[in-house]
Design a protein around this motif. Structure first.
Motif, PDB file in Angstrom:
ATOM      1  N   GLU A  93       0.829  -1.204   0.000  1.00  0.00           N
ATOM      2  CA  GLU A  93       0.000   0.000   0.000  1.00  0.00           C
ATOM      3  C   GLU A  93       0.870   1.263   0.000  1.00  0.00           C
ATOM      4  O   GLU A  93       0.589   2.227  -0.708  1.00  0.00           O
ATOM      5  CB  GLU A  93      -0.921  -0.023   1.227  1.00  0.00           C
ATOM      6  CG  GLU A  93      -2.211   0.707   1.003  1.00  0.00           C
ATOM      7  CD  GLU A  93      -3.202   0.460   2.126  1.00  0.00           C
ATOM      8  OE1 GLU A  93      -3.733   1.457   2.623  1.00  0.00           O
ATOM      9  OE2 GLU A  93      -3.433  -0.704   2.490  1.00  0.00           O
ATOM     10  N   GLU A  94       1.946   1.235   0.786  1.00  0.00           N
ATOM     11  CA  GLU A  94       2.860   2.384   0.861  1.00  0.00           C
ATOM     12  C   GLU A  94       3.562   2.603  -0.476  1.00  0.00           C
ATOM     13  O   GLU A  94       3.691   3.737  -0.941  1.00  0.00           O
ATOM     14  CB  GLU A  94       3.878   2.166   1.981  1.00  0.00           C
ATOM     15  CG  GLU A  94       4.903   3.268   2.123  1.00  0.00           C
ATOM     16  CD  GLU A  94       4.309   4.615   2.526  1.00  0.00           C
ATOM     17  OE1 GLU A  94       4.971   5.644   2.273  1.00  0.00           O
ATOM     18  OE2 GLU A  94       3.205   4.656   3.079  1.00  0.00           O
ATOM     19  N   GLU A  95       4.035   1.534  -1.118  1.00  0.00           N
ATOM     20  CA  GLU A  95       4.697   1.651  -2.421  1.00  0.00           C
ATOM     21  C   GLU A  95       3.730   2.191  -3.473  1.00  0.00           C
ATOM     22  O   GLU A  95       4.091   3.021  -4.303  1.00  0.00           O
ATOM     23  CB  GLU A  95       5.238   0.302  -2.881  1.00  0.00           C
ATOM     24  CG  GLU A  95       6.415  -0.190  -2.078  1.00  0.00           C
ATOM     25  CD  GLU A  95       6.772  -1.635  -2.392  1.00  0.00           C
ATOM     26  OE1 GLU A  95       7.973  -1.962  -2.305  1.00  0.00           O
ATOM     27  OE2 GLU A  95       5.873  -2.437  -2.725  1.00  0.00           O
ATOM     28  N   TYR A  96       2.480   1.732  -3.416  1.00  0.00           N
ATOM     29  CA  TYR A  96       1.452   2.192  -4.355  1.00  0.00           C
ATOM     30  C   TYR A  96       1.206   3.693  -4.191  1.00  0.00           C
ATOM     31  O   TYR A  96       1.150   4.444  -5.148  1.00  0.00           O
ATOM     32  CB  TYR A  96       0.166   1.397  -4.120  1.00  0.00           C
ATOM     33  CG  TYR A  96      -0.984   1.818  -4.986  1.00  0.00           C
ATOM     34  CD1 TYR A  96      -1.071   1.410  -6.313  1.00  0.00           C
ATOM     35  CD2 TYR A  96      -2.000   2.611  -4.473  1.00  0.00           C
ATOM     36  CE1 TYR A  96      -2.127   1.784  -7.108  1.00  0.00           C
ATOM     37  CE2 TYR A  96      -3.066   2.987  -5.266  1.00  0.00           C
ATOM     38  CZ  TYR A  96      -3.130   2.570  -6.574  1.00  0.00           C
ATOM     39  OH  TYR A  96      -4.180   2.947  -7.365  1.00  0.00           O
ATOM     40  N   ARG A  97       1.071   4.137  -2.931  1.00  0.00           N
ATOM     41  CA  ARG A  97       0.835   5.560  -2.643  1.00  0.00           C
ATOM     42  C   ARG A  97       2.024   6.397  -3.113  1.00  0.00           C
ATOM     43  O   ARG A  97       1.853   7.414  -3.774  1.00  0.00           O
ATOM     44  CB  ARG A  97       0.598   5.757  -1.146  1.00  0.00           C
ATOM     45  CG  ARG A  97       0.206   7.186  -0.774  1.00  0.00           C
ATOM     46  CD  ARG A  97       0.240   7.404   0.730  1.00  0.00           C
ATOM     47  NE  ARG A  97       1.538   7.173   1.314  1.00  0.00           N
ATOM     48  CZ  ARG A  97       2.596   7.978   1.182  1.00  0.00           C
ATOM     49  NH1 ARG A  97       2.510   9.069   0.474  1.00  0.00           N
ATOM     50  NH2 ARG A  97       3.745   7.692   1.760  1.00  0.00           N
ATOM     51  N   LEU A  98       3.227   5.928  -2.807  1.00  0.00           N
ATOM     52  CA  LEU A  98       4.433   6.657  -3.191  1.00  0.00           C
ATOM     53  C   LEU A  98       4.565   6.737  -4.710  1.00  0.00           C
ATOM     54  O   LEU A  98       4.860   7.803  -5.262  1.00  0.00           O
ATOM     55  CB  LEU A  98       5.664   5.994  -2.581  1.00  0.00           C
ATOM     56  CG  LEU A  98       7.000   6.688  -2.817  1.00  0.00           C
ATOM     57  CD1 LEU A  98       6.988   8.089  -2.227  1.00  0.00           C
ATOM     58  CD2 LEU A  98       8.120   5.873  -2.224  1.00  0.00           C
TER      59      LEU A  98
ATOM     60  N   GLU B 146       2.187   9.325  -6.050  1.00  0.00           N
ATOM     61  CA  GLU B 146       2.657  10.693  -5.816  1.00  0.00           C
ATOM     62  C   GLU B 146       3.761  11.073  -6.805  1.00  0.00           C
ATOM     63  O   GLU B 146       3.747  12.160  -7.383  1.00  0.00           O
ATOM     64  CB  GLU B 146       3.163  10.848  -4.382  1.00  0.00           C
ATOM     65  CG  GLU B 146       2.071  10.833  -3.349  1.00  0.00           C
ATOM     66  CD  GLU B 146       2.605  10.900  -1.935  1.00  0.00           C
ATOM     67  OE1 GLU B 146       3.817  11.180  -1.752  1.00  0.00           O
ATOM     68  OE2 GLU B 146       1.815  10.686  -1.002  1.00  0.00           O
ATOM     69  N   VAL B 147       4.712  10.171  -6.993  1.00  0.00           N
ATOM     70  CA  VAL B 147       5.840  10.435  -7.903  1.00  0.00           C
ATOM     71  C   VAL B 147       5.338  10.624  -9.331  1.00  0.00           C
ATOM     72  O   VAL B 147       5.703  11.590 -10.013  1.00  0.00           O
ATOM     73  CB  VAL B 147       6.884   9.299  -7.823  1.00  0.00           C
ATOM     74  CG1 VAL B 147       7.901   9.392  -8.945  1.00  0.00           C
ATOM     75  CG2 VAL B 147       7.583   9.316  -6.474  1.00  0.00           C
ATOM     76  N   GLU B 148       4.488   9.719  -9.791  1.00  0.00           N
ATOM     77  CA  GLU B 148       3.989   9.792 -11.168  1.00  0.00           C
ATOM     78  C   GLU B 148       3.099  11.011 -11.378  1.00  0.00           C
ATOM     79  O   GLU B 148       3.116  11.624 -12.446  1.00  0.00           O
ATOM     80  CB  GLU B 148       3.243   8.503 -11.538  1.00  0.00           C
ATOM     81  CG  GLU B 148       4.149   7.291 -11.626  1.00  0.00           C
ATOM     82  CD  GLU B 148       5.246   7.437 -12.678  1.00  0.00           C
ATOM     83  OE1 GLU B 148       4.986   7.953 -13.783  1.00  0.00           O
ATOM     84  OE2 GLU B 148       6.386   7.014 -12.401  1.00  0.00           O
ATOM     85  N   THR B 149       2.324  11.382 -10.366  1.00  0.00           N
ATOM     86  CA  THR B 149       1.482  12.574 -10.476  1.00  0.00           C
ATOM     87  C   THR B 149       2.340  13.824 -10.594  1.00  0.00           C
ATOM     88  O   THR B 149       2.094  14.677 -11.451  1.00  0.00           O
ATOM     89  CB  THR B 149       0.531  12.689  -9.267  1.00  0.00           C
ATOM     90  OG1 THR B 149      -0.323  11.533  -9.236  1.00  0.00           O
ATOM     91  CG2 THR B 149      -0.326  13.939  -9.347  1.00  0.00           C
TER      92      THR B 149
END
Length: 122
Positions: A25-30, A33-36
């Motif tokens: 979940e943390e990797e997905y959120r990160l 954020e990076v891609e956005t």
């Protein structure tokens, strides 16, 4: 040559692609954020390029000032939008969902006890 065929089958099965590792979940959120941030930077860059027709875009959007601020480096969301998002998807919503599920569990337990008591009453 016929004796090498079975070995090739075994070797080819070992070379098949392995399924991708699922993100935490943390990797997905990160990653989100990076891609956005990367996509927003690309959009800003394009909007500042000579190929972009600013007048055409501004004539079609609801808030030209907000768009100009974004192209100039401002955030793409307002503080009120962040607040609404946090209420709907942030920790507050998780707490509310948790309370709702606890209430549902309590109701289910009360229903179960009532049906057990009713069966002994008869």
């Amino acid at each position: 040559n016929w004796c090498f065929l079975p070995g090739r089958r075994v070797q080819s099965s070992k070379l098949s692609p392995t399924p991708p590792r699922l993100l935490t979940e943390e990797e997905y959120r990160l990653q989100g954020e990076v891609e956005t941030r990367k996509a927003l930077a690309e959009l800003r860059s394009f909007c500042q390029s000579p190929e972009f027709s600013a007048w055409s875009a501004v004539s079609r959007i609801q808030s030209p000032k907000r768009f100009a601020d974004f192209v100039g480096g401002a955030s793409h969301v307002t503080p009120s939008e962040v607040s609404v998002h946090e209420r709907e998807f942030g920790l507050e919503s998780l707490f509310i969902d948790e309370q709702l599920f606890e209430e549902d569990d309590d109701d289910d337990e009360d229903d179960d006890e009532g049906s057990v008591n009713d069966s002994f009453a008869g």
